[in-house]
Scaffold this motif. Structure first.
Motif, PDB file in Angstrom:
ATOM      1  N   ASN A 188      20.773  91.119 -24.139  1.00 39.26           N
ATOM      2  CA  ASN A 188      20.395  90.577 -22.483  1.00 39.26           C
ATOM      3  C   ASN A 188      20.896  88.401 -23.654  1.00 39.26           C
ATOM      4  O   ASN A 188      22.110  88.179 -24.333  1.00 39.26           O
ATOM      5  N   ARG A 189      19.889  87.466 -23.154  1.00 44.75           N
ATOM      6  CA  ARG A 189      20.350  86.138 -24.146  1.00 44.75           C
ATOM      7  C   ARG A 189      19.901  86.251 -25.290  1.00 44.75           C
ATOM      8  O   ARG A 189      20.197  84.768 -25.894  1.00 44.75           O
ATOM      9  N   HIS A 190      19.382  87.169 -25.764  1.00 48.35           N
ATOM     10  CA  HIS A 190      18.475  86.670 -27.316  1.00 48.35           C
ATOM     11  C   HIS A 190      19.202  87.175 -28.138  1.00 48.35           C
ATOM     12  O   HIS A 190      19.805  88.784 -28.438  1.00 48.35           O
ATOM     13  N   VAL A 191      19.723  86.887 -29.570  1.00 51.96           N
ATOM     14  CA  VAL A 191      20.542  87.191 -30.468  1.00 51.96           C
ATOM     15  C   VAL A 191      19.241  86.836 -31.901  1.00 51.96           C
ATOM     16  O   VAL A 191      18.865  85.464 -32.399  1.00 51.96           O
ATOM     17  N   PHE A 192      19.232  88.061 -32.670  1.00 54.37           N
ATOM     18  CA  PHE A 192      18.619  88.010 -33.806  1.00 54.37           C
ATOM     19  C   PHE A 192      19.345  88.302 -35.194  1.00 54.37           C
ATOM     20  O   PHE A 192      20.216  89.556 -35.121  1.00 54.37           O
ATOM     21  N   ASN A 193      19.650  87.318 -36.533  1.00 57.01           N
ATOM     22  CA  ASN A 193      20.698  87.998 -37.392  1.00 57.01           C
ATOM     23  C   ASN A 193      20.342  87.461 -38.547  1.00 57.01           C
ATOM     24  O   ASN A 193      19.052  86.594 -38.949  1.00 57.01           O
ATOM     25  N   LEU A 194      20.195  87.846 -39.207  1.00 61.64           N
ATOM     26  CA  LEU A 194      19.804  87.720 -40.936  1.00 61.64           C
ATOM     27  C   LEU A 194      21.238  86.671 -41.583  1.00 61.64           C
ATOM     28  O   LEU A 194      22.341  87.307 -40.808  1.00 61.64           O
ATOM     29  N   ILE A 195      20.570  86.083 -41.800  1.00 65.28           N
ATOM     30  CA  ILE A 195      21.786  84.589 -42.353  1.00 65.28           C
ATOM     31  C   ILE A 195      21.994  84.042 -43.817  1.00 65.28           C
ATOM     32  O   ILE A 195      21.012  84.242 -44.518  1.00 65.28           O
ATOM     33  N   SER A 196      23.285  83.685 -44.583  1.00 64.62           N
ATOM     34  CA  SER A 196      23.032  83.300 -45.715  1.00 64.62           C
ATOM     35  C   SER A 196      23.826  82.271 -46.262  1.00 64.62           C
ATOM     36  O   SER A 196      25.613  82.365 -45.606  1.00 64.62           O
ATOM     37  N   GLU A 197      23.235  80.822 -46.356  1.00 66.75           N
ATOM     38  CA  GLU A 197      24.608  79.763 -46.411  1.00 66.75           C
ATOM     39  C   GLU A 197      24.321  78.906 -47.601  1.00 66.75           C
ATOM     40  O   GLU A 197      22.939  78.968 -48.204  1.00 66.75           O
ATOM     41  N   PHE A 198      24.896  78.505 -47.567  1.00 65.58           N
ATOM     42  CA  PHE A 198      25.379  77.487 -49.128  1.00 65.58           C
ATOM     43  C   PHE A 198      24.258  75.956 -48.563  1.00 65.58           C
ATOM     44  O   PHE A 198      23.935  76.070 -47.030  1.00 65.58           O
ATOM     45  N   ASN A 199      22.856  75.718 -49.485  1.00 66.95           N
ATOM     46  CA  ASN A 199      21.995  74.788 -48.953  1.00 66.95           C
ATOM     47  C   ASN A 199      23.394  73.233 -48.848  1.00 66.95           C
ATOM     48  O   ASN A 199      24.247  72.800 -49.878  1.00 66.95           O
TER      49      ASN A 199
ATOM     50  N   GLY B 171      18.170  83.757 -44.890  1.00 67.92           N
ATOM     51  CA  GLY B 171      16.957  83.561 -43.835  1.00 67.92           C
ATOM     52  C   GLY B 171      16.976  84.577 -43.230  1.00 67.92           C
ATOM     53  O   GLY B 171      18.362  85.059 -42.877  1.00 67.92           O
ATOM     54  N   VAL B 172      16.070  84.189 -41.701  1.00 69.97           N
ATOM     55  CA  VAL B 172      16.485  84.787 -40.390  1.00 69.97           C
ATOM     56  C   VAL B 172      17.334  83.739 -39.850  1.00 69.97           C
ATOM     57  O   VAL B 172      16.767  82.031 -39.349  1.00 69.97           O
ATOM     58  N   ASN B 173      17.807  83.949 -38.668  1.00 71.52           N
ATOM     59  CA  ASN B 173      18.528  83.388 -37.390  1.00 71.52           C
ATOM     60  C   ASN B 173      17.818  83.580 -36.161  1.00 71.52           C
ATOM     61  O   ASN B 173      18.222  85.092 -35.837  1.00 71.52           O
ATOM     62  N   TYR B 174      17.446  83.179 -35.181  1.00 66.91           N
ATOM     63  CA  TYR B 174      17.131  83.256 -33.899  1.00 66.91           C
ATOM     64  C   TYR B 174      18.053  82.061 -32.412  1.00 66.91           C
ATOM     65  O   TYR B 174      18.423  81.238 -32.891  1.00 66.91           O
ATOM     66  N   GLN B 175      18.922  83.017 -31.586  1.00 63.54           N
ATOM     67  CA  GLN B 175      19.301  82.350 -30.878  1.00 63.54           C
ATOM     68  C   GLN B 175      19.105  82.996 -29.416  1.00 63.54           C
ATOM     69  O   GLN B 175      18.470  83.918 -29.385  1.00 63.54           O
TER      70      GLN B 175
ATOM     71  N   ILE C 114      20.788  82.136 -25.474  1.00 59.70           N
ATOM     72  CA  ILE C 114      21.909  81.514 -25.014  1.00 59.70           C
ATOM     73  C   ILE C 114      21.940  82.088 -23.625  1.00 59.70           C
ATOM     74  O   ILE C 114      21.816  83.068 -23.001  1.00 59.70           O
ATOM     75  N   ALA C 115      21.645  80.591 -23.081  1.00 54.60           N
ATOM     76  CA  ALA C 115      21.827  81.009 -21.086  1.00 54.60           C
ATOM     77  C   ALA C 115      22.986  79.719 -20.879  1.00 54.60           C
ATOM     78  O   ALA C 115      22.309  78.214 -20.483  1.00 54.60           O
ATOM     79  N   ASP C 116      24.223  80.784 -20.547  1.00 59.56           N
ATOM     80  CA  ASP C 116      25.217  79.561 -19.511  1.00 59.56           C
ATOM     81  C   ASP C 116      25.440  79.211 -20.045  1.00 59.56           C
ATOM     82  O   ASP C 116      26.305  79.489 -21.877  1.00 59.56           O
ATOM     83  N   THR C 117      25.357  78.206 -20.310  1.00 58.20           N
ATOM     84  CA  THR C 117      25.781  76.014 -21.024  1.00 58.20           C
ATOM     85  C   THR C 117      24.658  76.364 -22.289  1.00 58.20           C
ATOM     86  O   THR C 117      25.059  75.120 -22.448  1.00 58.20           O
ATOM     87  N   TRP C 118      23.449  76.651 -22.045  1.00 63.37           N
ATOM     88  CA  TRP C 118      22.987  75.899 -23.155  1.00 63.37           C
ATOM     89  C   TRP C 118      22.640  77.294 -24.274  1.00 63.37           C
ATOM     90  O   TRP C 118      23.055  78.418 -24.200  1.00 63.37           O
ATOM     91  N   ARG C 119      22.362  76.505 -25.573  1.00 66.68           N
ATOM     92  CA  ARG C 119      22.232  77.673 -26.564  1.00 66.68           C
ATOM     93  C   ARG C 119      20.719  76.589 -27.396  1.00 66.68           C
ATOM     94  O   ARG C 119      20.507  75.258 -28.019  1.00 66.68           O
ATOM     95  N   PHE C 120      19.960  77.663 -27.715  1.00 68.03           N
ATOM     96  CA  PHE C 120      18.964  76.993 -28.678  1.00 68.03           C
ATOM     97  C   PHE C 120      18.539  77.951 -29.750  1.00 68.03           C
ATOM     98  O   PHE C 120      19.098  79.302 -29.774  1.00 68.03           O
ATOM     99  N   SER C 121      18.833  77.521 -31.248  1.00 72.51           N
ATOM    100  CA  SER C 121      18.784  77.801 -32.460  1.00 72.51           C
ATOM    101  C   SER C 121      17.851  78.061 -33.659  1.00 72.51           C
ATOM    102  O   SER C 121      17.040  76.258 -33.351  1.00 72.51           O
ATOM    103  N   ALA C 122      17.249  78.635 -34.376  1.00 71.34           N
ATOM    104  CA  ALA C 122      15.817  78.119 -34.918  1.00 71.34           C
ATOM    105  C   ALA C 122      16.805  78.951 -36.180  1.00 71.34           C
ATOM    106  O   ALA C 122      16.709  80.415 -35.857  1.00 71.34           O
ATOM    107  N   SER C 123      16.037  78.657 -37.345  1.00 68.77           N
ATOM    108  CA  SER C 123      16.404  78.875 -38.490  1.00 68.77           C
ATOM    109  C   SER C 123      15.818  78.924 -39.334  1.00 68.77           C
ATOM    110  O   SER C 123      15.193  77.804 -39.716  1.00 68.77           O
ATOM    111  N   ALA C 124      15.308  80.090 -40.572  1.00 70.89           N
ATOM    112  CA  ALA C 124      14.127  79.820 -41.350  1.00 70.89           C
ATOM    113  C   ALA C 124      14.995  80.252 -42.600  1.00 70.89           C
ATOM    114  O   ALA C 124      15.503  81.404 -42.532  1.00 70.89           O
TER     115      ALA C 124
END
Length: 260
Positions: free
Chosen positions: A72-83, A128-132, A134-144
């Motif tokens: 649905n509107r929930h997405v869970f990711n594993l992520i990696s990026e340069f600090n 780490g992990v990322n949660y998003q 997504i609701a129409d034109t809104w997007r909330f993202s949290a990464s640890a």
């Protein structure tokens, strides 16, 4: 310094199709002001946009990810990026162009140390992990994220809330963000260590860093568009470090985009 324009177009006409590589570039003029003593501002002349989304694995402008769950509107990711904190210690730019240094309000700390006087911090790879949500034109993202390269050995958290408006003149979006840097991370990049041999030491504590971003993108045709971007980043207690000459950094850019 890696800076991309593609994120502001994610809700516009430039939707990435599955298993298709998106290559784009923005040409124009802009800058990222440096808040550090003797730190050069970074000119933004040519900005890349590189993204690929497969069934699970994706790469989006410097971030490598793996989607664990999408429901649905929930997405869970594993992520990696340069600090990203190393960006202000980089003394070169691909365009080899340098412009006037920053001259914002100075922090209260009167003991000033130039970044050229200390040992340059290394690039670190965070994972780490990322949660998003997504609701129409809104997007909330949290990464640890945690340092998986064993460089700064710290953690960081990135929170953001964005909203887009499709208008007759183009897509307008606003993003509010709040980043947390742990003590070990903040001290590695902005503390003064004994082996820096500058006559003083400074222990940098953990910090919360708010920022706000405004983007405007107008698609002219299938390949070309117009882009304007402003971002304000406030460094708060980090600017107590002797390395800082300012407690804020500003990013501005305006130009033409092209998707190949």
């Amino acid at each position: 310094m890696f800076f991309s324009w593609g994120s502001c177009a994610q809700q516009s006409e430039n939707v990435i199709e599955l298993s298709q590589l998106r290559l784009g570039v923005a040409l124009g003029f802009g800058t990222i002001t440096s808040p550090l003593n003797d730190g050069d501002n970074f000119p933004l002349i040519v900005i890349p946009d590189i993204a690929y989304y497969g069934e699970r694995v994706y790469f989006d402008n410097g971030q490598l990810g793996f989607t664990l769950s999408e429901h649905n509107r929930h997405v869970f990711n594993l992520i990696s990026e340069f600090n990203p904190e190393n960006r202000f210690f980089v003394t070169w730019h691909p365009a080899n162009v340098f412009i006037a240094r920053n001259a914002f309000t100075e922090p209260a700390n009167s003991e000033r140390i130039s970044i050229s006087e200390i040992n340059s911090p290394k690039w670190a790879l965070d994972g780490g992990v990322n949660y998003q949500y997504i609701a129409d034109t809104w997007r909330f993202s949290a990464s640890a994220l945690h340092d998986i390269s064993n460089v700064h050995k710290g953690q960081r958290v990135a929170l953001s809330l964005s909203k887009g408006w499709q208008t007759q003149s183009g897509l307008l979006s606003v993003r509010l963000g709040l980043d947390y840097l742990s003590h070990k991370l903040a001290d590695y990049y902005y503390g003064i260590q004994a082996d820096d041999q500058v006559g003083i030491t400074f222990l940098q504590n953990a910090a919360w860093l708010p920022h706000v971003e405004l983007n405007w993108h107008r698609q002219i045709n299938q390949h070309f568009g117009l882009l304007a971007k402003v971002k304000y980043h406030y460094y708060g207690s980090l600017s107590d470090s002797p390395l800082f000459s300012s407690n804020q950094s500003v990013t501005v850019f305006t130009g033409v985009t092209h998707v190949f």
